[in-house]
Design an enzyme around this catalytic site. Structure first.
Site, PDB file in Angstrom:
ATOM      1  N   THR A 140       0.858  -1.186   0.000  1.00 14.55           N
ATOM      2  CA  THR A 140       0.000   0.000   0.000  1.00 14.55           C
ATOM      3  C   THR A 140       0.885   1.223   0.000  1.00 14.55           C
ATOM      4  O   THR A 140       1.961   1.201   0.593  1.00 14.55           O
ATOM      5  CB  THR A 140      -0.868   0.022   1.290  1.00 14.55           C
ATOM      6  OG1 THR A 140      -1.774  -1.061   1.247  1.00 14.55           O
ATOM      7  CG2 THR A 140      -1.637   1.318   1.435  1.00 14.55           C
TER       8      THR A 140
ATOM      9  N   THR B 262       0.069  -0.626   6.348  1.00 15.37           N
ATOM     10  CA  THR B 262       0.271  -1.491   5.185  1.00 15.37           C
ATOM     11  C   THR B 262       0.341  -2.929   5.683  1.00 15.37           C
ATOM     12  O   THR B 262       0.566  -3.169   6.861  1.00 15.37           O
ATOM     13  CB  THR B 262       1.569  -1.100   4.436  1.00 15.37           C
ATOM     14  OG1 THR B 262       1.685  -1.915   3.261  1.00 15.37           O
ATOM     15  CG2 THR B 262       2.795  -1.315   5.287  1.00 15.37           C
ATOM     16  N   GLY B 263       0.117  -3.852   4.780  1.00 20.14           N
ATOM     17  CA  GLY B 263       0.178  -5.260   5.165  1.00 20.14           C
ATOM     18  C   GLY B 263      -1.175  -5.930   5.059  1.00 20.14           C
ATOM     19  O   GLY B 263      -2.102  -5.382   4.457  1.00 20.14           O
TER      20      GLY B 263
ATOM     21  N   ARG C 280     -13.356  -8.676  -2.389  1.00 20.30           N
ATOM     22  CA  ARG C 280     -12.643  -8.461  -1.114  1.00 20.30           C
ATOM     23  C   ARG C 280     -12.210  -6.993  -0.996  1.00 20.30           C
ATOM     24  O   ARG C 280     -11.684  -6.401  -1.938  1.00 20.30           O
ATOM     25  CB  ARG C 280     -11.419  -9.369  -1.060  1.00 20.30           C
ATOM     26  CG  ARG C 280     -10.592  -9.248   0.230  1.00 20.30           C
ATOM     27  CD  ARG C 280      -9.433  -8.293   0.104  1.00 20.30           C
ATOM     28  NE  ARG C 280      -8.547  -8.343   1.265  1.00 20.30           N
ATOM     29  CZ  ARG C 280      -7.529  -7.509   1.457  1.00 20.30           C
ATOM     30  NH1 ARG C 280      -7.273  -6.576   0.579  1.00 20.30           N
ATOM     31  NH2 ARG C 280      -6.792  -7.595   2.526  1.00 20.30           N
ATOM     32  N   VAL C 281     -12.447  -6.429   0.160  1.00 13.18           N
ATOM     33  CA  VAL C 281     -11.988  -5.073   0.446  1.00 13.18           C
ATOM     34  C   VAL C 281     -11.060  -5.164   1.647  1.00 13.18           C
ATOM     35  O   VAL C 281     -11.367  -5.855   2.623  1.00 13.18           O
ATOM     36  CB  VAL C 281     -13.195  -4.150   0.738  1.00 13.18           C
ATOM     37  CG1 VAL C 281     -12.739  -2.813   1.285  1.00 13.18           C
ATOM     38  CG2 VAL C 281     -14.024  -3.948  -0.534  1.00 13.18           C
ATOM     39  N   GLY C 282      -9.929  -4.499   1.573  1.00 16.37           N
ATOM     40  CA  GLY C 282      -8.964  -4.553   2.676  1.00 16.37           C
ATOM     41  C   GLY C 282      -9.140  -3.408   3.653  1.00 16.37           C
ATOM     42  O   GLY C 282     -10.208  -2.790   3.736  1.00 16.37           O
ATOM     43  N   ASP C 283      -8.087  -3.129   4.376  1.00 20.30           N
ATOM     44  CA  ASP C 283      -8.120  -2.048   5.367  1.00 20.30           C
ATOM     45  C   ASP C 283      -7.972  -0.670   4.736  1.00 20.30           C
ATOM     46  O   ASP C 283      -8.424   0.329   5.299  1.00 20.30           O
ATOM     47  CB  ASP C 283      -6.978  -2.233   6.385  1.00 20.30           C
ATOM     48  CG  ASP C 283      -5.604  -2.263   5.700  1.00 20.30           C
ATOM     49  OD1 ASP C 283      -5.493  -2.852   4.605  1.00 20.30           O
ATOM     50  OD2 ASP C 283      -4.650  -1.704   6.261  1.00 20.30           O
TER      51      ASP C 283
ATOM     52  N   GLY D  77      -4.555  -6.651   5.368  1.00 13.51           N
ATOM     53  CA  GLY D  77      -5.588  -5.742   5.847  1.00 13.51           C
ATOM     54  C   GLY D  77      -6.564  -6.358   6.836  1.00 13.51           C
ATOM     55  O   GLY D  77      -7.094  -5.654   7.702  1.00 13.51           O
TER      56      GLY D  77
END
Ligand code: ASP
Length: 261
Positions: free
Chosen positions: A117, A168-169, A145-148, A171
């Site tokens: 990110t 980052t990473g 899929r949605v991340g952080d 999520g």
């Protein structure tokens, strides 16, 4: 196009679609975000438009794409031949396994599947803080899929009384701990940016110790005084600082686990 973790040339999801997540937040608590948007090269610009031009905070999927096009942004195909080839290769085994610190590994061994990110925090001359973050998320994630990264409080949070944080990473682990909000609240209680990032990473370890050893998560934070700091699960997370004196200074973040190379 050798960066496969954000925007154009990002690796697609398991069904072959490049979907992007981004958000932005300013010093007045205004924020905008897009999740799982397709065919738009700069999702952060759409997040900004959501913030500036709509009564909402978050638009996702087709609705986000439609809004971007209505606002004059030209849709374009983001899946490059190279990313498509990598996806086809991945399909043979179709195993979902995030590889940590891809930015280092890309330099070392050529491009591989992965995730990353771009998170940014800024403090202006008046002492106001803003932030943004943007990603194509986890390579070969499930479609939808949605991340952080587009979630205010998880991938990014700014409170102009205190400071800002971004992550980052993987999520899922950041969302579980509302990571960036946590970092800002810990700074409010008196921790330095680095201490707050370290404590937020420690929460991730506490909640899922076995998972934490296998994945990367990193936080970056800045406070009102312009002090900054970062902390990650694994070695290999670095950040850049720009101020009046330094441009492009790359600083290695501290970490809990030494990377196994
Ligand atoms: N946080 C991003 C996500 O989970 C990916 C990353 O930063 O590596 O989508």
């Amino acid at each position: 196009m050798h960066n496969h973790t954000v925007g154009r040339a990002g690796y697609p999801d398991r069904d072959g679609f490049v979907t992007l997540d981004a958000c932005i937040m300013d010093e007045n608590g205004n924020c905008g975000s897009v999740g799982a948007i397709q065919d738009i090269a700069h999702p952060i610009s759409v997040a900004r438009l959501v913030m500036d031009k709509t009564p909402h905070v978050m638009l996702v999927g087709d609705g986000a794409r439609q809004f971007a096009i209505e606002q004059g942004i030209k849709p374009e195909k983001l899946l490059t031949a190279e990313s498509k080839a990598a996806w086809k290769k991945w399909l043979k085994k179709a195993e979902y396994s995030p590889v940590m610190n891809i930015e280092n590994k890309q330099a070392r061994q050529g491009s591989k599947y992965n995730h990353d990110t771009i998170g940014m925090l800024a403090l202006d001359a008046k002492g106001n803080i803003g932030g943004a973050c943007t990603t194509s998320g986890m390579a070969f994630k499930m479609h939808g899929r949605v991340g952080d990264s587009p979630i205010i409080g998880a991938g990014l949070y700014v409170d102009n009384e205190v400071g800002g944080a971004t992550s980052t990473g993987v999520g899922e682990e950041v969302i579980r701990n509302v990571g960036s909000f946590l970092v800002v609240e810990l700074m409010r209680q008196g921790m330095s940016p680095e201490e707050a990032c370290k404590e937020a990473v420690a929460r991730i370890i506490k909640k899922k110790p076995e998972v934490a050893k296998q994945i990367q998560v990193g936080f970056l934070a800045i406070n009102k005084k312009g002090e900054y700091g970062a902390y990650a699960l694994q070695e290999g997370f670095s950040f850049a600082v720009c101020d009046n004196n330094k441009q492009d200074l790359i600083i290695p973040g501290k970490y809990f686990y030494k990377e196994v190379k």
